[in-house]
Design an enzyme around this catalytic site. Structure first.
Site, PDB file in Angstrom:
ATOM      1  N   LYS A   1      17.703  -2.372  15.482  1.00  0.00           N
ATOM      2  CA  LYS A   1      18.995  -2.984  15.796  1.00  0.00           C
ATOM      3  C   LYS A   1      20.139  -1.969  15.616  1.00  0.00           C
ATOM      4  O   LYS A   1      20.154  -0.972  16.303  1.00  0.00           O
ATOM      5  CB  LYS A   1      19.183  -4.244  14.955  1.00  0.00           C
ATOM      6  CG  LYS A   1      17.900  -5.116  14.841  1.00  0.00           C
ATOM      7  CD  LYS A   1      17.503  -5.794  16.137  1.00  0.00           C
ATOM      8  CE  LYS A   1      16.113  -6.420  16.119  1.00  0.00           C
ATOM      9  NZ  LYS A   1      15.824  -7.347  15.023  1.00  0.00           N
TER      10      LYS A   1
ATOM     11  N   TYR B   1      15.077 -14.834   9.375  1.00  0.00           N
ATOM     12  CA  TYR B   1      14.592 -14.372  10.673  1.00  0.00           C
ATOM     13  C   TYR B   1      13.225 -15.013  10.972  1.00  0.00           C
ATOM     14  O   TYR B   1      12.369 -15.083  10.085  1.00  0.00           O
ATOM     15  CB  TYR B   1      14.490 -12.840  10.638  1.00  0.00           C
ATOM     16  CG  TYR B   1      13.908 -12.226  11.880  1.00  0.00           C
ATOM     17  CD1 TYR B   1      14.642 -12.189  13.067  1.00  0.00           C
ATOM     18  CD2 TYR B   1      12.637 -11.678  11.889  1.00  0.00           C
ATOM     19  CE1 TYR B   1      14.110 -11.624  14.214  1.00  0.00           C
ATOM     20  CE2 TYR B   1      12.092 -11.107  13.027  1.00  0.00           C
ATOM     21  CZ  TYR B   1      12.840 -11.083  14.187  1.00  0.00           C
ATOM     22  OH  TYR B   1      12.303 -10.521  15.320  1.00  0.00           O
TER      23      TYR B   1
ATOM     24  N   ARG C   1       0.295  10.818   8.123  1.00  0.00           N
ATOM     25  CA  ARG C   1       0.560   9.440   7.717  1.00  0.00           C
ATOM     26  C   ARG C   1       1.376   9.409   6.434  1.00  0.00           C
ATOM     27  O   ARG C   1       2.217   8.554   6.232  1.00  0.00           O
ATOM     28  CB  ARG C   1      -0.762   8.668   7.531  1.00  0.00           C
ATOM     29  CG  ARG C   1      -0.512   7.302   6.906  1.00  0.00           C
ATOM     30  CD  ARG C   1      -1.718   6.371   6.791  1.00  0.00           C
ATOM     31  NE  ARG C   1      -3.014   6.915   6.923  1.00  0.00           N
ATOM     32  CZ  ARG C   1      -3.733   7.446   5.919  1.00  0.00           C
ATOM     33  NH1 ARG C   1      -3.244   7.487   4.693  1.00  0.00           N
ATOM     34  NH2 ARG C   1      -4.922   7.926   6.142  1.00  0.00           N
TER      35      ARG C   1
ATOM     36  N   ASP D   1      17.727  -8.263   3.471  1.00  0.00           N
ATOM     37  CA  ASP D   1      17.588  -7.809   4.854  1.00  0.00           C
ATOM     38  C   ASP D   1      19.009  -7.549   5.369  1.00  0.00           C
ATOM     39  O   ASP D   1      19.782  -8.479   5.597  1.00  0.00           O
ATOM     40  CB  ASP D   1      16.873  -8.895   5.668  1.00  0.00           C
ATOM     41  CG  ASP D   1      16.605  -8.476   7.109  1.00  0.00           C
ATOM     42  OD1 ASP D   1      17.345  -7.612   7.621  1.00  0.00           O
ATOM     43  OD2 ASP D   1      15.666  -9.019   7.722  1.00  0.00           O
TER      44      ASP D   1
END
Ligand SMILES: *Cc1c(COP(=O)(O)O)cnc(C)c1O
Length: 387
Positions: free
Chosen positions: A202, A105, A53, A177
């Site tokens: 994306k 968004y 992790r 972003d």
């Protein structure tokens, strides 16, 4: 003379990232490390790798490559774009204020709203193209200012360096972003931001086969804080996703060049079409964002929207005729995706909110892909001819 890594161009740094670094077997392409835990060298001796992790070579390879391409000190790889955004919110305490764009968004809008309802922080949504509203918001002493440009789906641009310096004048952190443009077209850290986030789902991965996210910090101290929270809350991405995403990232610049060239041609075709009433694309000289795009971006990118002339039935007929274009949300893959924001990506908005945002029933968004542009235009023309 040997090349110094920093003197290499972005495309070359992306192509060669982590290539030829494997120590055990001299593999050219970096291997996938699917382990949850690592041996300690000995009693009371912790090695650099202890638990999956916290650390993983594939995640580190992707993080350092993205940090390099964005011009940041370091990065954290998360399980999704939303996890990346939520990770950054850990820098904000209860009662502190976050300022976000009113047309951010949808997932970001939802997360901010519900975290604020929980009492995690306060949020104020502002039209960042409205200078007076933005100045007024800054006087309320935000801890964090979010920037997202171009906006979705209308491709509105905001001036990144102007907002960053206004935010810094009130000691706020600035997060951008950069999902829609990627470091291949805009570098928010160089424009004054402190943090960049990506939905690597994306353009960064670019093949519509991974969901992932990344946070890149301009300075190492901030990056360490973010890495601490990512480990603490368990937000880090999987080794396999990181491996796949680095594979996709190698061709980011080549993909963007082709997709953007296609978008430029498509925008011109749509702009001249009698069945189209308006095109939203900052690469068109008539677009309100054209000048700002030239100032802060190295190209207009490959996302565009347009308004179809006709009623809802015309829109239905149009979508029914397409065969090359995939009717789907998301963006940034090699294949072209087409979507109807009012009934797909933005369906959660009220009619009133949609009207204020300028999202009509005739608005259509395209993530322009790498298919031959003539084939794309043939597909669209066939659909236009039926309405
Ligand atoms: C898709 C997207 C996100 C969310 O990313 P996920 O990977 O879907 O969690 C955030 N911001 C923008 C601009 C996006 O397009």
């Amino acid at each position: 003379m040997a090349n110094d890594k920093k003197s290499l161009s972005g495309p070359t740094r992306a192509i060669t990232a982590e290539i030829g670094t494997d120590l055990p077997f001299k593999a050219v392409s970096p291997p996938l490390y699917m382990t949850s835990t690592y041996n300690w060298p000995g009693f009371e001796q912790k090695g650099p790798y202890d638990y999956g992790r916290t650390v993983n070579p594939n995640r580190e390879g992707l993080a350092s490559t993205l940090a390099d391409l964005e011009g940041g000190a370091c990065g954290v790889i998360t399980a999704s774009g939303m996890a990346a955004i939520d990770l950054v919110f850990n820098l904000v305490n209860a009662d502190e204020l976050i300022i976000a764009p009113h047309d951010c968004y949808g997932g970001t809008h939802r997360l901010l709203t519900h975290r604020a309802l929980q009492g995690r922080f306060r949020v104020e949504f502002v039209d960042q193209t409205d200078g007076a509203a933005l100045t007024a918001a800054m006087t309320r002493g935000p801890k964090l200012v979010l920037i997202e440009t171009p906006s979705n789906p209308l491709m509105r641009l905001v001036d990144v360096s102007a907002i960053a310096s206004a935010a810094h004048s009130v000691d706020a952190l600035v997060m951008c972003d950069n999902t829609f443009l990627s470091p291949a077209r805009m570098q928010p850290l160089a424009l004054g931001c402190d943090i960049v986030i990506h939905s690597t789902t994306k353009y960064i991965n670019g093949h519509s086969d991974v969901v992932g996210g990344a946070v890149i910090a301009k300075d190492a101290e901030l990056g360490e804080k973010l890495a601490w929270w990512a480990n603490c809350a368990g937000l880090t991405g999987s080794p396999f996703d990181s491996y796949q995403t680095l594979r996709g990232l190698r061709t980011l610049y080549a993909r963007m060049d082709i997709q953007e060239a296609n978008a430029q041609k498509l925008a011109k075709f749509l702009d001249a079409h009698t069945k189209v009433t308006r095109v939203y694309y900052p690469g068109l000289p008539s677009d309100p964002g054209y000048t700002l795009a030239q100032k802060q971006q190295s190209g207009p990118g490959a996302m565009l929207s347009f308004e179809l002339s006709g009623d809802k039935e015309a829109v239905r007929t149009f979508f029914g005729q397409l065969s090359l274009y995939q009717l789907a949300a998301s963006l940034g893959g090699t294949e072209s995706l087409i979507c109807h924001p009012a009934t797909m990506t933005h369906r959660g908005m009220s009619d009133e909110a949609m009207e204020i945002a300028g999202i009509t029933q005739n608005l259509i968004r395209i993530s322009v892909g790498m298919e031959q542009i003539d084939d794309q235009i043939t597909d669209l023309e066939a659909a236009f001819s039926k309405i």
